[in-house]
Design an enzyme around this catalytic site. Structure first.
Site, mmCIF file in Angstrom:
data_model
loop_
_atom_site.group_PDB
_atom_site.id
_atom_site.type_symbol
_atom_site.label_atom_id
_atom_site.label_comp_id
_atom_site.label_asym_id
_atom_site.label_seq_id
_atom_site.Cartn_x
_atom_site.Cartn_y
_atom_site.Cartn_z
ATOM 1 N N GLU A 160 0.836 -1.203 0.000
ATOM 2 C CA GLU A 160 0.000 0.000 0.000
ATOM 3 C C GLU A 160 0.868 1.250 0.000
ATOM 4 O O GLU A 160 1.825 1.360 0.780
ATOM 5 C CB GLU A 160 -0.898 -0.022 1.245
ATOM 6 C CG GLU A 160 -2.289 0.451 0.987
ATOM 7 C CD GLU A 160 -3.021 -0.425 -0.041
ATOM 8 O OE1 GLU A 160 -3.036 -0.027 -1.238
ATOM 9 O OE2 GLU A 160 -3.555 -1.467 0.346
ATOM 10 N N LEU B 190 -12.372 0.290 -3.573
ATOM 11 C CA LEU B 190 -12.236 -0.933 -4.386
ATOM 12 C C LEU B 190 -11.899 -0.566 -5.820
ATOM 13 O O LEU B 190 -11.921 -1.396 -6.708
ATOM 14 C CB LEU B 190 -13.524 -1.755 -4.341
ATOM 15 C CG LEU B 190 -13.889 -2.292 -2.958
ATOM 16 C CD1 LEU B 190 -15.250 -2.985 -2.981
ATOM 17 C CD2 LEU B 190 -12.823 -3.251 -2.451
ATOM 18 N N SER B 191 -11.605 0.731 -6.012
ATOM 19 C CA SER B 191 -11.126 1.195 -7.294
ATOM 20 C C SER B 191 -12.180 1.147 -8.397
ATOM 21 O O SER B 191 -11.927 0.677 -9.503
ATOM 22 C CB SER B 191 -9.920 0.352 -7.671
ATOM 23 O OG SER B 191 -9.217 0.990 -8.643
ATOM 24 N N SER B 192 -13.355 1.678 -8.060
ATOM 25 C CA SER B 192 -14.393 1.770 -9.078
ATOM 26 C C SER B 192 -13.931 2.710 -10.193
ATOM 27 O O SER B 192 -14.295 2.529 -11.355
ATOM 28 C CB SER B 192 -15.702 2.275 -8.472
ATOM 29 O OG SER B 192 -15.528 3.535 -7.872
ATOM 30 N N SER B 193 -13.111 3.704 -9.856
ATOM 31 C CA SER B 193 -12.692 4.654 -10.892
ATOM 32 C C SER B 193 -11.821 3.984 -11.950
ATOM 33 O O SER B 193 -12.050 4.179 -13.147
ATOM 34 C CB SER B 193 -11.976 5.864 -10.287
ATOM 35 O OG SER B 193 -11.189 5.494 -9.205
ATOM 36 N N GLU C 154 -6.750 9.441 -15.459
ATOM 37 C CA GLU C 154 -7.028 9.744 -14.051
ATOM 38 C C GLU C 154 -6.162 10.907 -13.556
ATOM 39 O O GLU C 154 -6.643 11.824 -12.897
ATOM 40 C CB GLU C 154 -6.792 8.502 -13.188
ATOM 41 C CG GLU C 154 -6.883 8.797 -11.701
ATOM 42 C CD GLU C 154 -7.793 7.845 -10.947
ATOM 43 O OE1 GLU C 154 -8.380 6.949 -11.564
ATOM 44 O OE2 GLU C 154 -7.911 8.026 -9.728
ATOM 45 N N ASP D 208 -3.989 0.455 -9.643
ATOM 46 C CA ASP D 208 -5.390 0.113 -9.862
ATOM 47 C C ASP D 208 -5.669 -0.199 -11.329
ATOM 48 O O ASP D 208 -6.399 -1.137 -11.661
ATOM 49 C CB ASP D 208 -6.299 1.258 -9.387
ATOM 50 C CG ASP D 208 -6.081 1.563 -7.912
ATOM 51 O OD1 ASP D 208 -5.520 0.703 -7.201
ATOM 52 O OD2 ASP D 208 -6.452 2.669 -7.484
HETATM 53 C C1 GLA Z 1 -5.128 4.437 -4.534
HETATM 54 C C2 GLA Z 1 -4.318 4.799 -5.772
HETATM 55 C C3 GLA Z 1 -3.258 3.738 -6.059
HETATM 56 C C4 GLA Z 1 -2.412 3.455 -4.804
HETATM 57 C C5 GLA Z 1 -3.301 3.216 -3.595
HETATM 58 C C6 GLA Z 1 -2.509 3.107 -2.311
HETATM 59 O O1 GLA Z 1 -5.862 3.262 -4.783
HETATM 60 O O2 GLA Z 1 -5.166 4.908 -6.899
HETATM 61 O O3 GLA Z 1 -2.449 4.162 -7.122
HETATM 62 O O4 GLA Z 1 -1.489 4.482 -4.576
HETATM 63 O O5 GLA Z 1 -4.261 4.236 -3.426
HETATM 64 O O6 GLA Z 1 -1.725 1.966 -2.293
#
Ligand code: GLA
Length: 381
Positions: free
Chosen positions: A34, A124-127, A159, A171
């Site tokens: 992370e 959860l990275s919807s973007s 992004e 992501d």
């Molecule tokens: C977000 C960012 C990623 C990463 C995480 C942290 O998800 O989009 O690029 O930096 O935070 O690990």
């Protein structure tokens, strides 16, 4: 209805013709690694079986008509899609078209319908899922690069520049390159990947995700601030990125860095080592042996990187108390999700304990679900 069916049907109703195709890109959870991606380090995400689905067809003009089953409708001209030109959710859907144009692809107008079962703003990275799904659709319909890493870079560029968030590459790479049954070991400097087998069920385990359903307003500004802090330490140490620093370098630099910067850097250096250790154990087929590294990652994010939140700490503590082998926040932090690696027999108790703890502390009711490593973005119809 299944999102693919819903996207197709709404497309027909709204645009009066069938789509030329349907594409989907998954959400992800990050097993470990992370705040290492923008330090040229290592990450270990998995795609999960929640996804953004896009039904699309070309148009003979330069109009972009976007329909999101969750967010509403927008119409814009391709020329408006540029840094500073689009706001709100449409920037995630349209931004990749700008990246493709910048890459030299001859992109024209599109009708798009987006359906998603990824909770928005939950970490959860919807973007990235939206970006990668629309990018693949536009690439297949209008042409563009075939390499998944190049596509991930184009989605990241959208992004960074059109949406205006200085995120790393994790992501978008997870959405593009993950495979079912595996975690993706990604070297964020070279974009080299290794598919590392990860089948928790085979080892009698479950990977639980606790969506705290909270997002703290600090998230955006703190993310950019952490990123700048890391880049400053790398400059002070005279290395290209913190990926190149060792704990010995940090000890030697000590006072020159200052207490806070030292902590931030200590997290990144230790976290990179944890990613590689976890990948090693998974290669040996020992997922039950990664719990301590997950929990150590959480402690480091909480105490040194300082991006946790009371809900995330409570989820981790409750999960561990109820028998999880390891637990940590996942994603950028300040809310969003935690994960817990749990013996299958303890999954119910962990879920109940976390839910009960949240109720007792007056937090919103969390959503707890099992995560199963899924495939990355693809054309589905
Ligand atoms: C977000 C960012 C990623 C990463 C995480 C942290 O998800 O989009 O690029 O930096 O935070 O690990």
């Amino acid at each position: 209805m299944h999102p693919e069916g819903a996207a197709r049907q709404v497309f027909l109703e709204r645009f009066g013709r069938p789509p030329e195709g349907v594409w989907a890109a998954p959400a992800r959870v990050n097993l470990i690694g992370e705040h290492t991606d923008y330090n040229d380090g290592f990450v270990l995400p998995l795609a999960i079986d929640r996804r953004v689905t896009v039904a699309a067809a070309r148009r003979p003009d330069d109009l972009l008509r976007l329909v999101s089953l969750q967010r509403g409708e927008r119409a814009l001209r391709l020329g408006e899609v540029r840094p500073g030109g689009v706001d709100g959710w449409a920037a995630y859907a349209a931004g990749p078209l700008w990246s493709l144009l910048e890459e030299g692809a001859e992109v024209g107008g599109l009708d798009l319908v987006l359906a998603s079962d990824v909770p928005i703003g939950s970490g959860l990275s919807s973007s990235a899922a939206v970006e990668c799904a629309t990018l693949l659709a536009a690439r297949d319909l209008y042409g563009g690069p075939g390499d998944p890493a190049r596509l991930a870079q184009l989605a990241q560029r959208a992004e960074n520049e059109v949406v205006g968030v200085p995120s790393g590459i994790m992501d978008q790479m997870a959405a593009m390159a993950c495979r079912a049954g595996h975690v993706l070991l990604l070297d964020c400097r070279t974009l080299g990947v290794e598919q590392v087998p990860f089948a928790p069920a085979g080892a009698g385990l479950v990977l639980l995700v606790v969506d705290t359903r909270t997002a703290h307003s600090l998230a955006g500004s703190a993310y950019a601030e952490r990123r700048r802090a890391c880049e400053r330490v790398a400059r002070l140490l005279g290395v290209p990125a913190l990926r190149d620093a060792t704990q010995a370098d940090l000890d030697a630099a000590g006072d020159r860095l200052g207490e806070v910067a030292l902590r931030r850097a200590r997290h990144v250096v230790a976290e990179n080592a944890r990613v590689l250790a976890v990948a090693d154990r998974l290669r040996q087929g020992r997922p039950e042996a990664i719990g301590d590294a997950l929990t150590a990652s959480h402690a480091s994010l909480r105490d040194d990187y300082q991006v946790s939140a009371p809900e995330l700490d409570a989820a981790v503590e409750a999960a561990l108390a109820a028998g999880a082998l390891g637990a940590r926040m996942t994603g950028a932090g300040f809310g969003g999700c935690a994960l817990a690696l749990v013996p299958a027999g303890a999954a119910e108790k962990v879920t109940e304990t976390v839910t009960g703890t949240f109720a007792g502390r007056g937090f919103r009711e969390p959503e707890v679900f099992g995560a199963h490593p899924a495939d990355g973005a693809a054309r589905v119809a």
